[in-house]
Every structure is written in C-alpha cells, then in structure tokens.
Design an enzyme around this catalytic site. Structure first.
Site, mmCIF file in Angstrom:
data_model
loop_
_atom_site.group_PDB
_atom_site.id
_atom_site.type_symbol
_atom_site.label_atom_id
_atom_site.label_comp_id
_atom_site.label_asym_id
_atom_site.label_seq_id
_atom_site.Cartn_x
_atom_site.Cartn_y
_atom_site.Cartn_z
ATOM 1 N N ASP A 11 -0.355 12.527 -48.932
ATOM 2 C CA ASP A 11 0.221 11.984 -47.231
ATOM 3 C C ASP A 11 0.936 10.980 -48.200
ATOM 4 O O ASP A 11 1.293 9.961 -49.872
ATOM 5 C CB ASP A 11 -0.833 11.154 -46.928
ATOM 6 C CG ASP A 11 -0.573 9.995 -45.877
ATOM 7 O OD1 ASP A 11 0.274 10.885 -45.017
ATOM 8 O OD2 ASP A 11 -1.805 8.766 -46.451
ATOM 9 N N ASP A 13 2.918 7.479 -46.462
ATOM 10 C CA ASP A 13 2.833 6.249 -46.161
ATOM 11 C C ASP A 13 1.114 5.818 -46.430
ATOM 12 O O ASP A 13 -0.015 6.200 -45.624
ATOM 13 C CB ASP A 13 3.127 5.369 -44.775
ATOM 14 C CG ASP A 13 4.424 5.809 -44.662
ATOM 15 O OD1 ASP A 13 4.473 5.370 -45.441
ATOM 16 O OD2 ASP A 13 4.947 6.349 -43.307
HETATM 17 C C1 XBP Z 1 1.895 7.157 -41.368
HETATM 18 C C2 XBP Z 1 3.123 6.689 -40.001
HETATM 19 C C3 XBP Z 1 3.912 6.438 -40.134
HETATM 20 C C4 XBP Z 1 4.740 5.421 -39.927
HETATM 21 C C5 XBP Z 1 6.135 4.460 -39.308
HETATM 22 O O1 XBP Z 1 2.576 7.841 -42.173
HETATM 23 O O2 XBP Z 1 2.253 6.956 -39.114
HETATM 24 O O3 XBP Z 1 4.725 7.104 -39.065
HETATM 25 O O4 XBP Z 1 3.861 4.380 -40.087
HETATM 26 O O5 XBP Z 1 6.696 5.653 -39.867
HETATM 27 P P1 XBP Z 1 2.045 9.119 -43.124
HETATM 28 P P2 XBP Z 1 7.909 6.347 -38.934
HETATM 29 O O6 XBP Z 1 1.608 9.716 -42.576
HETATM 30 O O7 XBP Z 1 2.951 9.338 -43.989
HETATM 31 O O8 XBP Z 1 0.815 8.344 -43.413
HETATM 32 O O9 XBP Z 1 8.466 5.354 -38.270
HETATM 33 O O10 XBP Z 1 9.119 6.409 -39.614
HETATM 34 O O11 XBP Z 1 7.057 7.469 -38.370
HETATM 35 MG MG MG Z 2 -1.064 7.299 -44.314
#
Ligand code: XBP
Ligand code: MG
Length: 239
Positions: A11, A13
């Site tokens: 993953d 973020d």
């Molecule tokens: C986490 C998310 C993302 C970010 C924002 O993604 O939910 O939406 O918060 O990014 P991950 P965007 O699956 O990597 O944990 O504004 O580009 O959606």
């Molecule tokens: Mg994440």
C-alpha cells in the site's frame, strides 16, 4: 500451500510514508484557492479517511456536512486535480520521507527476487513522485502498479488487489500485502491475500483483526520476519 513468498504488495499512503498530513494540507489549499470556506482539521480528516480516494472523500463531505454547500458549477474532479498538483509540489519540496525500514525491505526483496507491486487508492502520479522524491534512481522495479484510476471501486473493495494478482499472475496466498489501514486490510483479505498491518499516525485505532500480524514499524524487520508472518498465517489457517 505455496511455501515461498513470491510477492510483496505495498500500500502507499500511511504504509510507505506518512503522507496524509500532506494530502490534508493539499486539500485545504485547493479549497482555499477555489474560494471555498471548507477546511479539514486533523480530527475531521481522521473521520473522512474512512472514505478512501480523494474525489470520493470530497463527494462524501459535500453530501454529509452541513455548510459544505458547493457553489454552482463546482466540479469535484477539477478541484481534486488541483489538489493533486499541489500535493505533488509538496512532495517535490522533500517534506515527506519513507517510513522506517521501507527502503531497506525494498532492497532486500529485490535482491531476493521477490516480486514487488503497488496497490493504492491514490493516483499513479502521486506514487511516481513519492518514489522520485524519496528514492530517486534507487526506487525498486515494481512489477505492477495499480492506482486509484485503475479500479472502479476503491478499498475496502478487493478490485484493486484482484487486478494486482492478475497482473502478477500469482495466487493470493503466495503474496503478502503490507497495509496501514482497516480499509486496506479488508480489501486485501477479500482478495485472499495475507496481510501484514503496520498502522500509521491516522490508523493506530483501526481494527486489524484478520491480519497475519501487526507491527508498529518495519524499522527492525528483516525479510525473514516478513516471510515468517505469512507462513504462520497460512499454517494457522490450515489447521
Ligand atoms: C489512501 C487514500 C487516498 C489519499 C488521498 O490511499 O485513501 O485517497 O488519502 O489520495 P492508500 P488521493 O490506498 O495508498 O492508503 O487524493 O489521490 O485519492
Ligand atoms: Mg494506506
């Protein structure tokens, strides 16, 4: 049972890096530039993070928050596109680093021939720029990158993980997903993939039941620890 770990699916973020404070700042700057009085404070953002995907998060906020009336003609996709530009300027300034242990595990996995992939809800450009800003030339060769624009349904839906598996052409139990959130855990588990949970600053309170293991940090983790997590999970499930 496949004994060998074939793939690590990361993953982004919260897992590779603590990016959410930067996402939050970028959302707020985009709102201000658009003349909106919206401002997402930390505690409100923690709640909003239950909705994965930035566009979906804005739409959810507009649908559920009093005082979030949008001016006529507001286009969520355009607002989110500007947020993405701002976020990428922030990444380029070097304000986000990788979480402890991530760069080392990237190198170890690559050296061991373990295929690495990305499964994220955020945009592809955000992944590329996070890698550029943190590792530059030393970023691993990902065999598959599935990003927000690649799946109709976002985590906790398993669609993105299923897409990764089909691109890698691997069975789910031969892989291990590394995730920081309950949404991510649910998505990977629904695709049949064992999960190592590494909660981050916004997700320490999430419910990680169903994870193969929960680690506070990858700072001390070696590849053998990661392999052992998956094997124990598969053995426990087999009895
Ligand atoms: C986490 C998310 C993302 C970010 C924002 O993604 O939910 O939406 O918060 O990014 P991950 P965007 O699956 O990597 O944990 O504004 O580009 O959606
Ligand atoms: Mg994440």
């Amino acid at each position: 049972m496949t004994m060998e770990l074939r793939s690590l699916i990361w993953d982004v973020d919260g897992t590779l890096a603590e990016t959410e404070e930067t996402h939050r700042a970028a959302f707020n700057q985009a709102f201000a530039e658009a003349g909106l009085s919206w401002r997402w404070e930390r505690s409100a953002y923690a709640e909003l993070l239950r909705v994965s995907g930035g566009r979906e998060r804005i739409a959810h906020f507009m649908a559920t928050s009093e005082g979030a009336n949008a001016p006529p003609g507001l286009v969520i996709a355009a607002l989110h596109a500007r947020k993405t530009e701002i976020y990428n300027e922030m990444l380029a300034s070097g304000r986000v680093g990788l979480r402890p242990g991530v760069a080392r595990l990237f190198r170890r996995a690559q050296a061991a021939g373990i295929v690495q992939a990305i499964c994220t809800t955020t945009s592809r450009v955000n992944v590329a720029n996070l890698m550029r800003a943190t590792l530059g030339e030393n970023a691993p060769d990902f065999a598959a990158v599935v990003a927000g624009e690649d799946a109709y349904a976002k985590k906790p839906d398993p669609e993105a993980y299923r897409l990764v598996l089909s691109l890698l052409n691997l069975p789910p139990e031969s892989c291990l997903a590394v995730e920081d959130s309950q949404n991510g855990l649910r998505a990977a588990r629904a695709a049949g993939i064992p999960v190592l949970a590494v909660p981050g600053e916004y997700t320490t309170g999430d419910d990680f039941s169903g994870a193969a293991a929960v680690m506070d940090s990858l700072g001390e983790a070696e590849l053998d620890d990661i392999r052992a997590v998956r094997l124990k999970f598969l053995r426990d499930r087999a009895v």
